[in-house]
Enzyme design. Structure first.
Site, PDB file in Angstrom:
ATOM      1  N   LEU A  66       0.904  -1.147   0.000  1.00 29.67           N
ATOM      2  CA  LEU A  66       0.000   0.000   0.000  1.00 29.67           C
ATOM      3  C   LEU A  66       0.938   1.191   0.000  1.00 29.67           C
ATOM      4  O   LEU A  66       1.739   1.334   0.925  1.00 29.67           O
ATOM      5  CB  LEU A  66      -0.891  -0.029   1.243  1.00 29.67           C
ATOM      6  N   ASP A  67       0.888   2.037  -1.034  1.00 25.56           N
ATOM      7  CA  ASP A  67       1.944   3.025  -1.207  1.00 25.56           C
ATOM      8  C   ASP A  67       2.041   3.992  -0.027  1.00 25.56           C
ATOM      9  O   ASP A  67       1.108   4.151   0.757  1.00 25.56           O
ATOM     10  CB  ASP A  67       1.796   3.765  -2.538  1.00 25.56           C
ATOM     11  N   LYS A  68       3.186   4.616   0.079  1.00 27.12           N
ATOM     12  CA  LYS A  68       3.531   5.437   1.240  1.00 27.12           C
ATOM     13  C   LYS A  68       2.505   6.530   1.502  1.00 27.12           C
ATOM     14  O   LYS A  68       2.184   6.842   2.657  1.00 27.12           O
ATOM     15  CB  LYS A  68       4.914   6.054   1.039  1.00 27.12           C
ATOM     16  N   ALA A  69       1.953   7.117   0.455  1.00 24.87           N
ATOM     17  CA  ALA A  69       1.012   8.230   0.605  1.00 24.87           C
ATOM     18  C   ALA A  69      -0.395   7.768   0.957  1.00 24.87           C
ATOM     19  O   ALA A  69      -1.262   8.601   1.249  1.00 24.87           O
ATOM     20  CB  ALA A  69       0.985   9.065  -0.674  1.00 24.87           C
ATOM     21  N   SER A  70      -0.651   6.458   0.932  1.00 26.27           N
ATOM     22  CA  SER A  70      -1.980   5.919   1.208  1.00 26.27           C
ATOM     23  C   SER A  70      -2.042   5.336   2.611  1.00 26.27           C
ATOM     24  O   SER A  70      -1.023   5.096   3.253  1.00 26.27           O
ATOM     25  CB  SER A  70      -2.344   4.840   0.185  1.00 26.27           C
TER      26      SER A  70
END
Length: 232
Positions: free
Chosen positions: A102-106
């Site tokens: 789950l990408d860093k910004a999410s």
């Protein structure tokens, strides 16, 4: 025990997924009885197996965790300077690793386990396992936008699978995906001329984020665990 393939052994021992095990073997960081391992070789508990110099213990009791990953945390077991990873955040007493990313910004739900077989089956795109997200964009959610997202968007030299998308408010929608392309939702939105300002994963298959707060986790057990394993 009967000899099994080394990548399956490492997966069952909670080291990593089979795919990652193949990468470690190819990279020469796995030793079997003091000798660099060969791809496809078979081992038993009688072999002395080292990964990055650390001995591999026999298969452990299965652990599955539901974790609320906050924004800013990276889904990796590797230490990166200046970044906080999901393993250190959870600080579980047994070795576990994230199933997918789950990408860093999410933010939102990420499953973690010590059992590679589960990770492999959940991540296999051909199994069409569902993941549900709540997404806010910087433009109004129009019918045209919803229809385009539902029918498939050209990204990464392919077209995304048809999916379920429902409007929640003037700039927010829910989406259910059955594939996991890199930064898929963000790329889909960018291809349609808008930008994601908030992204939260709510569900992976039958496991829901529920009442978890950022940084918290719970064990997946009981009927929830039985349903998850049955679907695999």
């Amino acid at each position: 025990m009967e000899p099994i393939r080394l990548n399956k052994y490492l997966s069952a021992a909670g080291i990593c997924s089979r795919r990652e095990a193949d990468r470690l073997i190819a990279g020469g960081t796995v030793l079997v009885d003091g000798v660099p391992a060969d791809m496809g070789m078979k081992v038993t508990d009688e072999n002395v197996i080292l990964v990055n110099g650390e001995p591999v213990q026999p298969q452990q009791e299965m652990v599955i965790l539901a974790v609320y990953k906050p924004e800013g945390i990276v889904c990796t077991t590797v230490e990166h300077k200046g970044e906080h990873n999901i393993v250190n955040l959870v600080n579980y007493p047994k070795r576990v690793y994230p199933i997918g990313r789950l990408d860093k910004a999410s933010e939102g739900l990420i499953l973690m386990t010590n059992y590679g077989e589960i990770a492999d089956k959940i991540l296999r795109g051909s199994n069409y396992h569902e993941k549900e997200y709540l997404v806010t964009i910087n433009k109004p959610v129009t019918l045209e936008f919803l229809n385009a997202m539902r029918s498939g968007v050209p990204i990464l030299d392919t077209v995304t699978r048809p999916c379920t998308v429902k409007k929640v408010s003037h700039d927010t929608f829910r989406i259910v995906l059955t594939q996991g392309l890199n930064r898929q939702i963000r790329r889909m939105c960018e291809a349609l001329g808008c930008r994601v300002t908030f992204l939260k994963r709510l569900r992976v298959m039958n496991v829901e984020l529920g009442d978890l707060q950022p940084g918290e986790y719970r064990e997946v057990k009981g009927k929830e665990r039985e349903a998850l394993l049955a679907s695999l």
